[in-house]
Write a protein that holds these residues in place. Structure first.
Motif, mmCIF file in Angstrom:
data_model
loop_
_atom_site.group_PDB
_atom_site.id
_atom_site.type_symbol
_atom_site.label_atom_id
_atom_site.label_comp_id
_atom_site.label_asym_id
_atom_site.label_seq_id
_atom_site.Cartn_x
_atom_site.Cartn_y
_atom_site.Cartn_z
ATOM 1 N N UNK A 1 0.820 -1.203 0.000
ATOM 2 C CA UNK A 1 0.000 0.000 0.000
ATOM 3 C C UNK A 1 0.855 1.254 0.000
ATOM 4 N N UNK A 2 0.447 2.223 -0.808
ATOM 5 C CA UNK A 2 1.154 3.501 -0.833
ATOM 6 C C UNK A 2 0.210 4.564 -1.358
ATOM 7 N N UNK A 3 0.656 5.803 -1.283
ATOM 8 C CA UNK A 3 -0.004 6.901 -1.953
ATOM 9 C C UNK A 3 0.942 7.375 -3.055
ATOM 10 N N UNK A 4 0.363 7.993 -4.084
ATOM 11 C CA UNK A 4 1.259 8.602 -5.058
ATOM 12 C C UNK A 4 2.126 9.633 -4.347
ATOM 13 N N UNK A 5 3.401 9.666 -4.699
ATOM 14 C CA UNK A 5 4.319 10.577 -4.024
ATOM 15 C C UNK A 5 4.012 12.030 -4.347
ATOM 16 N N UNK A 6 3.385 12.267 -5.507
ATOM 17 C CA UNK A 6 3.094 13.632 -5.904
ATOM 18 C C UNK A 6 2.129 14.293 -4.907
ATOM 19 N N UNK A 7 2.497 15.473 -4.397
ATOM 20 C CA UNK A 7 1.675 16.133 -3.385
ATOM 21 C C UNK A 7 0.321 16.559 -3.933
ATOM 22 N N UNK A 8 0.245 16.924 -5.220
ATOM 23 C CA UNK A 8 -1.046 17.316 -5.786
ATOM 24 C C UNK A 8 -2.033 16.162 -5.730
ATOM 25 N N UNK A 9 -1.568 14.968 -6.083
ATOM 26 C CA UNK A 9 -2.456 13.800 -6.024
ATOM 27 C C UNK A 9 -2.893 13.554 -4.586
ATOM 28 N N UNK A 10 -1.924 13.596 -3.674
ATOM 29 C CA UNK A 10 -2.223 13.362 -2.268
ATOM 30 C C UNK A 10 -3.265 14.370 -1.773
ATOM 31 N N UNK A 11 -3.122 15.637 -2.157
ATOM 32 C CA UNK A 11 -4.046 16.674 -1.715
ATOM 33 C C UNK A 11 -5.442 16.471 -2.304
ATOM 34 N N UNK A 12 -5.504 16.340 -3.616
ATOM 35 C CA UNK A 12 -6.816 16.242 -4.260
ATOM 36 C C UNK A 12 -7.539 14.954 -3.877
ATOM 37 N N UNK A 13 -6.807 13.878 -3.702
ATOM 38 C CA UNK A 13 -7.453 12.615 -3.372
ATOM 39 C C UNK A 13 -8.008 12.599 -1.955
ATOM 40 N N UNK A 14 -7.590 13.567 -1.137
ATOM 41 C CA UNK A 14 -8.149 13.653 0.207
ATOM 42 C C UNK A 14 -9.225 14.738 0.308
ATOM 43 N N UNK A 15 -9.471 15.439 -0.783
ATOM 44 C CA UNK A 15 -10.444 16.541 -0.758
ATOM 45 C C UNK A 15 -11.760 16.108 -1.401
ATOM 46 N N UNK A 16 -12.353 15.056 -0.856
ATOM 47 C CA UNK A 16 -13.662 14.626 -1.309
ATOM 48 C C UNK A 16 -13.653 13.993 -2.678
ATOM 49 N N UNK A 17 -12.545 13.401 -3.068
ATOM 50 C CA UNK A 17 -12.440 12.858 -4.413
ATOM 51 C C UNK A 17 -12.744 11.371 -4.412
ATOM 52 N N UNK A 18 -12.825 10.823 -5.617
ATOM 53 C CA UNK A 18 -13.035 9.395 -5.772
ATOM 54 C C UNK A 18 -12.344 8.931 -7.041
ATOM 55 N N UNK A 19 -11.557 7.875 -6.933
ATOM 56 C CA UNK A 19 -10.948 7.333 -8.134
ATOM 57 C C UNK A 19 -11.828 6.209 -8.662
ATOM 58 N N UNK A 20 -11.803 6.019 -9.983
ATOM 59 C CA UNK A 20 -12.709 5.073 -10.607
ATOM 60 C C UNK A 20 -11.993 3.967 -11.354
ATOM 61 N N UNK A 21 -10.939 4.301 -12.097
ATOM 62 C CA UNK A 21 -10.288 3.289 -12.911
ATOM 63 C C UNK A 21 -8.803 3.588 -13.032
ATOM 64 N N UNK A 22 -8.040 2.552 -13.373
ATOM 65 C CA UNK A 22 -6.592 2.691 -13.514
ATOM 66 C C UNK A 22 -6.179 2.037 -14.825
ATOM 67 N N UNK A 23 -5.188 2.656 -15.490
ATOM 68 C CA UNK A 23 -4.668 2.130 -16.750
ATOM 69 C C UNK A 23 -3.177 2.424 -16.790
#
Length: 208
Positions: A136-158
């Protein structure tokens, strides 16, 4: 035949291909083609089911599968049921989160992708997260970390050429309040698909 029976089917270039007929069935949810073989999911009286070229491969007690992926003839699925942070490989269940975690049933698994033998999984585990080969990890990029904690939802990965694409939506502040805004991330870098003036959503991505 039984006029009340439903038929699970798909279309190839406009031609209908029947897979399974039953009086107790729901429509197919996913289809995947690998090396010319057609894999499709649906439901029988035994539960969520996978067929390969019209022949049943396995069934499971889950109601349905929300993800279907095939790599080297291995079949990966994710159950639709909430409260299960698991995936299945050839119908064998694997936990993504720690089953001893008191918040285990609040975690979710949304999608997966196998690239060069590496298994990528996205979902929610104390925030939107990525698992690579079970770690388990989070993307190291701070923008991803920030937005993914601000009420976001991921749907798919490619995955394409080693780059990781994740689609979903995040909240954008506007005169209308916090608006769901369709976006994707490439290796953690945010790309908005709309300007946030109206709610928008994206559910999948393919990169060629």
């Amino acid at each position: 035949g039984d006029s009340s029976a439903s038929t699970l089917c798909y279309w190839k270039n406009g031609e209908r291909v029947d897979v399974y007929a039953s009086s107790d069935i729901i429509p197919s949810s996913k289809i995947f083609v690998s090396n010319g073989d057609v894999y499709i999911t649906g439901k029988t009286e035994e539960g969520a089911t996978v067929w390969k070229n019209g022949e049943k491969v396995f069934s499971n007690f889950y109601d349905s599968f929300k993800t279907l992926f095939v790599y080297n003839n291995d079949i990966y699925t994710i159950p639709e049921d909430d409260g299960y942070s698991v995936y299945l490989k050839n119908n064998v269940e694997y936990n993504v989160a720690d089953v001893n975690d008191p918040d285990y049933y609040t975690h979710t698994v949304n999608d997966l992708y196998v690239y060069d033998g590496d298994l990528y999984i996205i979902g929610s585990y104390y925030g939107q997260s990525l698992w690579l080969n079970g770690v388990h990890s989070y993307f190291e990029n701070e923008n991803y970390h920030y937005y993914m904690f601000m009420g976001s939802k991921d749907e798919s990965v490619y995955i394409h050429d080693g780059d990781v694409y994740v689609t979903g939506q995040h909240k954008v502040q506007s005169d209308l309040g916090n608006v769901d805004t369709a976006c994707y991330f490439k290796n953690g870098e945010l790309v908005n698909l709309t300007d946030g003036t109206v709610a928008s959503y994206v559910f999948g991505i393919v990169v060629k």
